[in-house]
Scaffold this motif. Structure first.
Motif, PDB file in Angstrom:
ATOM      1  N   HIS A   1       0.826  -1.218   0.000  1.00  0.00           N
ATOM      2  CA  HIS A   1       0.000   0.000   0.000  1.00  0.00           C
ATOM      3  C   HIS A   1       0.852   1.257   0.000  1.00  0.00           C
ATOM      4  CE1 HIS A   1      -3.821   2.214   1.080  1.00  0.00           C
ATOM      5  NE2 HIS A   1      -4.134   1.431   0.070  1.00  0.00           N
TER       6      HIS A   1
ATOM      7  N   ARG B   1     -12.129   6.351  18.651  1.00  0.00           N
ATOM      8  CA  ARG B   1     -12.312   6.522  17.208  1.00  0.00           C
ATOM      9  C   ARG B   1     -13.007   5.299  16.662  1.00  0.00           C
ATOM     10  NH1 ARG B   1      -7.388   9.606  14.200  1.00  0.00           N
ATOM     11  NH2 ARG B   1      -7.805  11.669  15.087  1.00  0.00           N
ATOM     12  N   LEU B   2     -13.757   5.497  15.572  1.00  0.00           N
ATOM     13  CA  LEU B   2     -14.434   4.360  14.960  1.00  0.00           C
ATOM     14  C   LEU B   2     -13.361   3.550  14.228  1.00  0.00           C
ATOM     15  CD1 LEU B   2     -17.396   3.811  15.178  1.00  0.00           C
ATOM     16  CD2 LEU B   2     -17.738   4.782  12.920  1.00  0.00           C
TER      17      LEU B   2
ATOM     18  N   GLY C   1     -11.376   1.063  11.941  1.00  0.00           N
ATOM     19  CA  GLY C   1     -11.710   0.574  10.604  1.00  0.00           C
ATOM     20  C   GLY C   1     -12.278   1.662   9.714  1.00  0.00           C
TER      21      GLY C   1
ATOM     22  N   HIS D   1      -8.790   7.274   6.741  1.00  0.00           N
ATOM     23  CA  HIS D   1      -7.517   6.894   6.114  1.00  0.00           C
ATOM     24  C   HIS D   1      -6.778   8.173   5.742  1.00  0.00           C
ATOM     25  CE1 HIS D   1      -4.642   4.927   3.418  1.00  0.00           C
ATOM     26  NE2 HIS D   1      -4.995   3.801   4.022  1.00  0.00           N
ATOM     27  N   ARG D   2      -5.434   8.115   5.865  1.00  0.00           N
ATOM     28  CA  ARG D   2      -4.647   9.290   5.509  1.00  0.00           C
ATOM     29  C   ARG D   2      -4.797   9.630   4.034  1.00  0.00           C
ATOM     30  NH1 ARG D   2      -0.030  11.306   7.430  1.00  0.00           N
ATOM     31  NH2 ARG D   2      -1.174  11.463   9.378  1.00  0.00           N
TER      32      ARG D   2
ATOM     33  N   ARG E   1     -10.160  -1.840  -1.213  1.00  0.00           N
ATOM     34  CA  ARG E   1      -9.959  -3.140  -0.570  1.00  0.00           C
ATOM     35  C   ARG E   1     -11.144  -3.475   0.350  1.00  0.00           C
ATOM     36  NH1 ARG E   1      -4.460  -1.515   2.218  1.00  0.00           N
ATOM     37  NH2 ARG E   1      -5.832   0.238   2.687  1.00  0.00           N
TER      38      ARG E   1
ATOM     39  N   ARG F   1       1.704  -8.433   4.163  1.00  0.00           N
ATOM     40  CA  ARG F   1       2.425  -7.210   3.799  1.00  0.00           C
ATOM     41  C   ARG F   1       3.919  -7.415   3.635  1.00  0.00           C
ATOM     42  NH1 ARG F   1       0.786  -1.954   4.119  1.00  0.00           N
ATOM     43  NH2 ARG F   1      -1.076  -2.847   3.207  1.00  0.00           N
TER      44      ARG F   1
HETATM   45  C1  SDX Z   1      -4.208   1.073   7.743  1.00  0.00           C
HETATM   46  O1  SDX Z   1      -1.389   4.367   5.354  1.00  0.00           O
HETATM   47  C2  SDX Z   1      -1.896   3.261   4.911  1.00  0.00           C
HETATM   48  O2  SDX Z   1      -1.960   3.000   3.731  1.00  0.00           O
HETATM   49  C3  SDX Z   1      -2.353   2.286   5.995  1.00  0.00           C
HETATM   50  C4  SDX Z   1      -3.082   1.038   5.497  1.00  0.00           C
HETATM   51  C5  SDX Z   1      -2.155   0.112   4.751  1.00  0.00           C
HETATM   52  O3  SDX Z   1      -2.646  -0.708   3.959  1.00  0.00           O
HETATM   53  O4  SDX Z   1      -0.922   0.137   5.028  1.00  0.00           O
HETATM   54  O5  SDX Z   1      -4.160   1.407   4.652  1.00  0.00           O
HETATM   55  C6  SDX Z   1      -3.616   0.228   6.662  1.00  0.00           C
HETATM   56  O6  SDX Z   1      -3.509   1.440   8.639  1.00  0.00           O
HETATM   57  C7  SDX Z   1      -5.644   1.515   7.622  1.00  0.00           C
HETATM   58  C8  SDX Z   1      -6.085   2.476   8.776  1.00  0.00           C
HETATM   59  C9  SDX Z   1      -6.452   1.637   9.985  1.00  0.00           C
HETATM   60  N1  SDX Z   1      -6.658   2.487  11.157  1.00  0.00           N
HETATM   61  C10 SDX Z   1      -7.900   2.673  11.677  1.00  0.00           C
HETATM   62  O7  SDX Z   1      -8.926   2.221  11.179  1.00  0.00           O
HETATM   63  C11 SDX Z   1      -7.905   3.480  12.971  1.00  0.00           C
HETATM   64  C12 SDX Z   1      -9.016   4.539  12.914  1.00  0.00           C
HETATM   65  N2  SDX Z   1      -8.645   5.560  11.936  1.00  0.00           N
HETATM   66  C13 SDX Z   1      -7.875   6.646  12.366  1.00  0.00           C
HETATM   67  O8  SDX Z   1      -7.208   6.654  13.534  1.00  0.00           O
HETATM   68  C14 SDX Z   1      -7.384   7.587  11.265  1.00  0.00           C
HETATM   69  O9  SDX Z   1      -8.401   7.717  10.363  1.00  0.00           O
HETATM   70  C15 SDX Z   1      -6.106   7.181  10.552  1.00  0.00           C
HETATM   71  C16 SDX Z   1      -5.006   6.908  11.521  1.00  0.00           C
HETATM   72  C17 SDX Z   1      -6.339   5.972   9.715  1.00  0.00           C
HETATM   73  C18 SDX Z   1      -5.725   8.340   9.638  1.00  0.00           C
HETATM   74  O10 SDX Z   1      -5.287   9.378  10.461  1.00  0.00           O
HETATM   75  P1  SDX Z   1      -4.894  10.823   9.843  1.00  0.00           P
HETATM   76  O11 SDX Z   1      -4.750  10.774   8.384  1.00  0.00           O
HETATM   77  O12 SDX Z   1      -3.767  11.360  10.645  1.00  0.00           O
HETATM   78  O13 SDX Z   1      -6.209  11.648  10.083  1.00  0.00           O
HETATM   79  P2  SDX Z   1      -6.487  12.458  11.392  1.00  0.00           P
HETATM   80  O14 SDX Z   1      -6.218  11.596  12.578  1.00  0.00           O
HETATM   81  O15 SDX Z   1      -5.792  13.768  11.280  1.00  0.00           O
HETATM   82  O16 SDX Z   1      -8.072  12.661  11.273  1.00  0.00           O
HETATM   83  C19 SDX Z   1      -8.591  13.725  10.524  1.00  0.00           C
HETATM   84  C20 SDX Z   1      -9.882  14.086  11.253  1.00  0.00           C
HETATM   85  C21 SDX Z   1      -9.666  14.314  12.745  1.00  0.00           C
HETATM   86  O17 SDX Z   1     -10.648  15.262  13.186  1.00  0.00           O
HETATM   87  P3  SDX Z   1     -10.161  16.816  13.355  1.00  0.00           P
HETATM   88  O18 SDX Z   1      -8.981  16.804  14.324  1.00  0.00           O
HETATM   89  O19 SDX Z   1      -9.775  17.282  11.964  1.00  0.00           O
HETATM   90  O20 SDX Z   1     -11.391  17.505  13.919  1.00  0.00           O
HETATM   91  O21 SDX Z   1     -10.817  12.992  11.155  1.00  0.00           O
HETATM   92  C22 SDX Z   1     -11.072  12.476  12.464  1.00  0.00           C
HETATM   93  C23 SDX Z   1      -9.972  12.975  13.374  1.00  0.00           C
HETATM   94  O22 SDX Z   1     -10.455  13.110  14.707  1.00  0.00           O
HETATM   95  N3  SDX Z   1     -11.033  11.019  12.353  1.00  0.00           N
HETATM   96  C24 SDX Z   1     -11.855  10.191  12.971  1.00  0.00           C
HETATM   97  C25 SDX Z   1     -11.469   8.901  12.568  1.00  0.00           C
HETATM   98  N4  SDX Z   1     -10.432   9.000  11.735  1.00  0.00           N
HETATM   99  C26 SDX Z   1     -10.153  10.308  11.607  1.00  0.00           C
HETATM  100  N5  SDX Z   1     -12.874  10.395  13.837  1.00  0.00           N
HETATM  101  C27 SDX Z   1     -13.512   9.300  14.281  1.00  0.00           C
HETATM  102  N6  SDX Z   1     -13.219   8.018  13.933  1.00  0.00           N
HETATM  103  C28 SDX Z   1     -12.201   7.798  13.073  1.00  0.00           C
HETATM  104  N7  SDX Z   1     -11.904   6.535  12.720  1.00  0.00           N
END
Ligand code: SDX
Length: 429
Positions: A231, A301-302, A304, A307-308, A316, A390
Motif C-alpha cells: 500500500h 475513534r471508529l 476501521g 484513512h490518511r 480493498r 504485507r
Molecule cells: C491502515 O497508510 C496506509 O496505507 C495504511 C493502510 C495500509 O494498507 O498500510 O491502509 C492500513 O492502517 C488503515 C487504517 C487503519 N486504522 C484505523 O482504522 C484506525 C481509525 N482511523 C484513524 O485513527 C485515522 O483515520 C487514521 C489513523 C487511519 C488516519 O489518520 P490521519 O490521516 O492522521 O487523520 P487524522 O487523525 O488527522 O483525522 C482527521 C480528522 C480528525 O478530526 P479533526 O482533528 O480534523 O477535527 O478525522 C477524524 C480525526 O479526529 N477522524 C476520525 C477517525 N479517523 C479520523 N474520527 C472518528 N473516527 C475515526 N476513525
C-alpha cells in the motif's frame, strides 16, 4: 530535467528561490526542496502529510478516486483473477509472470517454507499467552542469526534469496505463534499444498489426522493476503525503507515493519475493529458509539474508518465486504451478528454529517476481521495475518530502495527547546 519550477520568496531577507518540480506517470507533481538546506531552511511536515519521501514504481493510490494499482493493475482485478504468489511476483518483478516463471517462483517459495529447527526454541522463551505480534517481532528479527549467506544488502542475489525466505517462512512462523499459544504441536509445511492451503493446514491441522481444507476458505484466505500485500508509503513500509537505508539486514528491517504495523492506528486496527464491534454488541448502541467517535473530548475513534490517503471508499474494503457475504453464505453464517452490526454501522456512519464532511470511509481493516473470525482465526492473530501478507510489499520497497543509490534517511526538525546555557552544579541549583 525539470520543466516546471516553483518560486519561493523569503520575505525576511528578500531571497527568491527557484525549486524544480518533477512529474510522475500518475499522481501529484513533487517540488524538489533539497536546495533549501543551503539556504538554512527545512520543510516542515509532521506526519509526512505532504511529503514524497522517495520515487517508486510499485503501487499507486488515488485517495479521491479510491483507486489502488499494483504495478498498474487494479486491486479489484488482482483480487478476483490472480492469486497471492502471483501478486508477490508482480510486486517484486514489475510484470505478471509467464506460466513457466510462475511455476518456478511457486516452487522456489515452496522450497523455503521450513524454518531452522533451532528457531522453534525461541518460541519456548515466550509465555503461552504472549501476543502473537510480540512473538513475530522477536522471531522474524532472529532470522538474521540464521542466514549469514544472504545478508549482503548490496548484492541483488542476496536480496532475492532473502525475499524468497521471508515470503515463504512468514506463514510457517505465524502459524507457529498460534500453535504455541494454544499448546498444540507445530505443524510442518507441506509441499503439496498451495500457499494459502498450507497456512490453513499449519494453523488448524494436527498430527492426529489429515487436514481438511475448504477450497472456499482457502480462496478467501488467499484474497485477504492479496488485499493486504502492499500500500505505497504507509507507516510500516516507510519504517522498513528507513531501517533499510542504514544498511540493516532484511530480517531486521521486516521486524521493524512488523512492530510499526502493530499499532491500532495502522495494522492493529483489524483486531481493534472486532473488539469494538463486540463492545458495541447491538445495533441499538451504534448511535452511542458514533457520538463518542465525534466527541473531541473522547479519544474513541471508529476503528476501521478513515484513512490518511483515501477520502473515498478504500477499494480493498469494498472487495472485502463482497467476500464477507460469500464466505458467510458458504459457512451458513449469513446472519452473523457481527457482520450485520458492521453493515449497520457502516450505513449509519456513512449517512452522518461528521463522517461525510471529514470523508471518513471504511478502510481495509473494517471487514477483514469478520472474515478472519468466520474462518476460525482468533482476533489476536488478525494483525499477524496482515504482517504475513504485507511482507512482500515491505520487501519489494526495500529491494527497490536498495537497488537505487539510496542514502541513509535522516530527517531534520524544528527545534523549540532551550537555547545554549551553562551547566549548574548541584550546590548552585
Ligand atoms: C491502515 O497508510 C496506509 O496505507 C495504511 C493502510 C495500509 O494498507 O498500510 O491502509 C492500513 O492502517 C488503515 C487504517 C487503519 N486504522 C484505523 O482504522 C484506525 C481509525 N482511523 C484513524 O485513527 C485515522 O483515520 C487514521 C489513523 C487511519 C488516519 O489518520 P490521519 O490521516 O492522521 O487523520 P487524522 O487523525 O488527522 O483525522 C482527521 C480528522 C480528525 O478530526 P479533526 O482533528 O480534523 O477535527 O478525522 C477524524 C480525526 O479526529 N477522524 C476520525 C477517525 N479517523 C479520523 N474520527 C472518528 N473516527 C475515526 N476513525
Amino acid at each position: 530535467m525539470a520543466e516546471k519550477k516553483a518560486q519561493l520568496t523569503i520575505s525576511s531577507n528578500n531571497t527568491a528561490l527557484e525549486l524544480p518540480i518533477y512529474g510522475g506517470t500518475m499522481g501529484p507533481d513533487v517540488v524538489d526542496v533539497r536546495s533549501l538546506t543551503a539556504n538554512n531552511l527545512f520543510t516542515y511536515d509532521p506526519g509526512f502529510v505532504s511529503t514524497a519521501a522517495c520515487e517508486s514504481k510499485i503501487t499507486y493510490i488515488d485517495g479521491e478516486k479510491g483507486q489502488l494499482l499494483h504495478r498498474g493493475y487494479p486491486i479489484e482485478e488482482l483480487a478476483k483473477q490472480s492469486d497471492y504468489l502471483e501478486v508477490c511476483y508482480l510486486l517484486l518483478n514489475g510484470e505478471l509472470p509467464s506460466e513457466k516463471e510462475k511455476q518456478l517462483f511457486v516452487e522456489t517459495v515452496t522450497q523455503h517454507t521450513m524454518v531452522n529447527e533451532q528457531l522453534t526454541h525461541f518460541y519456548n522463551g515466550f509465555r503461552r499467552d504472549a501476543h502473537p505480534m510480540a512473538i513475530m517481532c522477536g522471531v522474524v528479527g532472529a532470522l538474521s542469526a540464521f542466514y549469514h549467506d544472504s545478508l549482503n544488502v548490496h548484492d541483488a542475489r542476496h536480496r532475492e534469496v532473502a525475499a524468497y525466505r521471508l515470503i515463504a517462512k512468514m506463514p510457517t512462523m505465524a502459524a507457529m505463534s498460534y500453535k504455541y499459544s494454544i499448546g498444540q504441536p507445530f505443524m510442518h509445511p507441506r509441499n503439496d499444498l498451495s500457499y494459502s492451503e498450507n497456512f490453513l493446514h499449519m494453523m488448524f491441522g494436527t498430527p492426529c489426522e489429515e487436514t481438511k481444507i475448504s477450497p472456499t476458505i482457502a480462496r478467501a484466505m488467499d484474497q485477504i493476503f492479496i488485499l493486504h500485500a502492499d500500500h505505497e508509503q504507509n507507516a510500516s513500509t516507510s519504517t522498513v525503507r528507513l531501517a533499510g537505508s542504514s544498511g540493516a539486514n532484511p530480517f531486521a528491517c521486516i521486524a521493524a515493519g512488523i512492530a510499526t504495523l502493530w499499532g491500532p492506528a495502522h495494522g492493529g486496527a483489524n483486531e481493534a475493529v472486532l473488539d469494538m464491534l463486540t463492545e458495541i454488541g447491538d445495533v441499538s448502541r451504534v448511535g452511542e458509539y458514533i457520538a463518542k467517535a465525534k466527541d473531541k473530548n473522547d479519544p474513541f475513534r471508529l476503528m476501521g474508518f478513515g484513512h490518511r490517503v483515501y477520502k473515498n471508499f478504500d477499494p480493498r474494503a469494498t472487495v472485502m465486504r463482497e467476500s464477507c457475504h460469500q464466505v458467510l453464505k458458504e459457512l451458513n453464517m449469513e446472519n452473523d451478528p457481527l457482520f450485520k452490526l458492521a453493515l449497520e454501522l457502516e450505513t449509519i456512519a456513512r449517512e452522518d454529517e461528521y463522517f461525510i464532511k471529514k470523508k471518513l470511509y471504511p478502510n481495509v481493516d473494517f471487514y477483514s476481521g469478520i472474515i478472519l473470525k468466520a474462518i476460525g482465526i482468533p482476533t489476536s492473530m488478525f494483525t499477524v495475518i496482515f504482517a504475513l501478507s504485507r511482507t512482500v510489499g515491505w520487501i519489494a520497497h526495500w529491494d527497490e530502495m536498495m537497488g537505487d543509490s539510496s542514502r541513509i534517511g535522516r530527517p531534520r526538525q524544528l527545534y523549540t527547546g532551550s537555547t545554549e546555557r551553562t551547566f549548574t552544579p548541584m550546590d548552585k541549583r
